[in-house]
Write a protein that holds these residues in place. Structure first.
Motif, PDB file in Angstrom:
ATOM      1  N   LYS A 140       0.835  -1.205   0.000  1.00 18.60           N
ATOM      2  CA  LYS A 140       0.000   0.000   0.000  1.00 18.60           C
ATOM      3  C   LYS A 140       0.866   1.249   0.000  1.00 18.60           C
ATOM      4  N   ASN A 141       1.906   1.251   0.823  1.00 18.47           N
ATOM      5  CA  ASN A 141       2.805   2.410   0.879  1.00 18.47           C
ATOM      6  C   ASN A 141       3.521   2.621  -0.457  1.00 18.47           C
ATOM      7  N   VAL A 142       3.961   1.551  -1.079  1.00 18.18           N
ATOM      8  CA  VAL A 142       4.622   1.654  -2.387  1.00 18.18           C
ATOM      9  C   VAL A 142       3.638   2.187  -3.419  1.00 18.18           C
ATOM     10  N   ASN A 143       2.383   1.709  -3.371  1.00 20.03           N
ATOM     11  CA  ASN A 143       1.370   2.174  -4.323  1.00 20.03           C
ATOM     12  C   ASN A 143       1.087   3.664  -4.146  1.00 20.03           C
ATOM     13  N   VAL A 144       1.038   4.120  -2.901  1.00 14.58           N
ATOM     14  CA  VAL A 144       0.794   5.541  -2.639  1.00 14.58           C
ATOM     15  C   VAL A 144       1.950   6.368  -3.195  1.00 14.58           C
ATOM     16  N   GLU A 145       3.152   5.904  -2.934  1.00 16.41           N
ATOM     17  CA  GLU A 145       4.322   6.627  -3.439  1.00 16.41           C
ATOM     18  C   GLU A 145       4.361   6.609  -4.969  1.00 16.41           C
ATOM     19  N   HIS A 146       4.002   5.477  -5.549  1.00 20.48           N
ATOM     20  CA  HIS A 146       3.974   5.357  -7.015  1.00 20.48           C
ATOM     21  C   HIS A 146       2.944   6.317  -7.601  1.00 20.48           C
ATOM     22  N   SER A 147       1.796   6.389  -6.971  1.00 20.79           N
ATOM     23  CA  SER A 147       0.729   7.290  -7.427  1.00 20.79           C
ATOM     24  C   SER A 147       1.195   8.745  -7.381  1.00 20.79           C
ATOM     25  N   ALA A 148       1.835   9.107  -6.282  1.00 19.46           N
ATOM     26  CA  ALA A 148       2.332  10.479  -6.136  1.00 19.46           C
ATOM     27  C   ALA A 148       3.406  10.770  -7.180  1.00 19.46           C
ATOM     28  N   ALA A 149       4.260   9.817  -7.441  1.00 16.12           N
ATOM     29  CA  ALA A 149       5.327  10.008  -8.426  1.00 16.12           C
ATOM     30  C   ALA A 149       4.748  10.165  -9.832  1.00 16.12           C
ATOM     31  N   LEU A 150       3.664   9.471 -10.111  1.00 16.98           N
ATOM     32  CA  LEU A 150       3.029   9.599 -11.428  1.00 16.98           C
ATOM     33  C   LEU A 150       2.446  10.997 -11.634  1.00 16.98           C
ATOM     34  N   LYS A 151       1.958  11.593 -10.554  1.00 12.59           N
ATOM     35  CA  LYS A 151       1.316  12.902 -10.660  1.00 12.59           C
ATOM     36  C   LYS A 151       2.318  14.052 -10.710  1.00 12.59           C
ATOM     37  N   SER A 152       3.532  13.822 -10.253  1.00 15.97           N
ATOM     38  CA  SER A 152       4.521  14.897 -10.214  1.00 15.97           C
ATOM     39  C   SER A 152       5.223  15.044 -11.569  1.00 15.97           C
ATOM     40  N   LYS A 153       6.037  16.090 -11.661  1.00 18.19           N
ATOM     41  CA  LYS A 153       6.780  16.318 -12.899  1.00 18.19           C
ATOM     42  C   LYS A 153       7.747  15.169 -13.121  1.00 18.19           C
ATOM     43  N   ARG A 154       7.945  14.846 -14.380  1.00 23.19           N
ATOM     44  CA  ARG A 154       8.784  13.704 -14.696  1.00 23.19           C
ATOM     45  C   ARG A 154      10.187  14.153 -15.100  1.00 23.19           C
ATOM     46  N   SER A 155      11.129  13.821 -14.269  1.00 23.54           N
ATOM     47  CA  SER A 155      12.532  14.063 -14.606  1.00 23.54           C
ATOM     48  C   SER A 155      13.199  12.695 -14.770  1.00 23.54           C
ATOM     49  N   ALA A 156      14.446  12.698 -15.089  1.00 22.69           N
ATOM     50  CA  ALA A 156      15.161  11.436 -15.273  1.00 22.69           C
ATOM     51  C   ALA A 156      15.174  10.636 -13.969  1.00 22.69           C
ATOM     52  N   GLU A 157      15.378  11.335 -12.857  1.00 21.75           N
ATOM     53  CA  GLU A 157      15.403  10.614 -11.582  1.00 21.75           C
ATOM     54  C   GLU A 157      14.014  10.118 -11.190  1.00 21.75           C
ATOM     55  N   GLN A 158      12.961  10.879 -11.560  1.00 23.76           N
ATOM     56  CA  GLN A 158      11.589  10.427 -11.289  1.00 23.76           C
ATOM     57  C   GLN A 158      11.282   9.165 -12.089  1.00 23.76           C
ATOM     58  N   LEU A 159      11.727   9.124 -13.342  1.00 23.75           N
ATOM     59  CA  LEU A 159      11.495   7.930 -14.157  1.00 23.75           C
ATOM     60  C   LEU A 159      12.219   6.721 -13.573  1.00 23.75           C
ATOM     61  N   ALA A 160      13.427   6.951 -13.074  1.00 27.10           N
ATOM     62  CA  ALA A 160      14.173   5.862 -12.445  1.00 27.10           C
ATOM     63  C   ALA A 160      13.444   5.389 -11.174  1.00 27.10           C
ATOM     64  N   ARG A 161      12.916   6.348 -10.407  1.00 24.97           N
ATOM     65  CA  ARG A 161      12.181   6.005  -9.181  1.00 24.97           C
ATOM     66  C   ARG A 161      10.906   5.234  -9.511  1.00 24.97           C
ATOM     67  N   LEU A 162      10.198   5.646 -10.577  1.00 24.28           N
ATOM     68  CA  LEU A 162       8.993   4.927 -11.002  1.00 24.28           C
ATOM     69  C   LEU A 162       9.326   3.485 -11.365  1.00 24.28           C
ATOM     70  N   ALA A 163      10.423   3.298 -12.090  1.00 23.03           N
ATOM     71  CA  ALA A 163      10.824   1.941 -12.461  1.00 23.03           C
ATOM     72  C   ALA A 163      11.133   1.109 -11.215  1.00 23.03           C
ATOM     73  N   GLU A 164      11.814   1.714 -10.247  1.00 20.53           N
ATOM     74  CA  GLU A 164      12.129   1.013  -8.999  1.00 20.53           C
ATOM     75  C   GLU A 164      10.855   0.674  -8.226  1.00 20.53           C
ATOM     76  N   LEU A 165       9.899   1.593  -8.179  1.00 13.52           N
ATOM     77  CA  LEU A 165       8.640   1.336  -7.475  1.00 13.52           C
ATOM     78  C   LEU A 165       7.859   0.219  -8.162  1.00 13.52           C
ATOM     79  N   ARG A 166       7.848   0.201  -9.485  1.00 11.14           N
ATOM     80  CA  ARG A 166       7.160  -0.878 -10.207  1.00 11.14           C
ATOM     81  C   ARG A 166       7.790  -2.230  -9.881  1.00 11.14           C
ATOM     82  N   ARG A 167       9.129  -2.248  -9.817  1.00  9.23           N
ATOM     83  CA  ARG A 167       9.821  -3.493  -9.493  1.00  9.23           C
ATOM     84  C   ARG A 167       9.469  -3.936  -8.064  1.00  9.23           C
ATOM     85  N   GLN A 168       9.435  -2.988  -7.124  1.00  4.75           N
ATOM     86  CA  GLN A 168       9.067  -3.316  -5.744  1.00  4.75           C
ATOM     87  C   GLN A 168       7.649  -3.868  -5.674  1.00  4.75           C
TER      88      GLN A 168
END
Length: 116
Positions: free
Chosen positions: A15-43
């Protein structure tokens, strides 16, 4: 019991990972955000796979326990089930007739019975 507690903890983490993933999707996308999204999907995938594995183990354990119980305690034979079904059929037929009579009186607007 340990598995159910572990599943609960994993679901909280998911649930915590999903919340963080949701927030990351809504924020501006930078290279580090894309890397974080990929890491959250893997988690998320790892957590869901682990939860599925624990649930599968719980089902197998429950199946083994049920099989062991079934070997010790035999179910009643078909004659018992037939008798119970026959009694239920009589009760349903009786209730159906009563309901039909009440409904017919109500549909005609007959004053009479107001409760069963």
């Amino acid at each position: 019991m340990k598995d159910t507690r572990e599943i609960a903890a994993l679901r909280t983490m998911l649930k915590n990972v999903n919340v963080e993933h949701s927030a990351a999707l809504k924020s501006k996308r930078s290279a580090e955000q894309l890397a974080r999204l990929a890491e959250l999907r893997r988690q998320r995938q790892v957590l869901m796979a682990h939860i599925a594995e624990l649930r599968r183990n719980l089902r197998q354990d429950a199946g083994a326990a049920t099989a062991a119980y079934g070997r010790r305690h035999r179910a009643p034979g078909p004659a018992v089930h037939t008798g119970v079904l026959a009694m239920m059929g009589d009760a349903v037929a009786s209730a159906t007739g009563t309901l039909q009579r009440y409904w017919a009186e109500w549909a005609r607007g007959a004053p009479g019975r107001t409760h069963v």
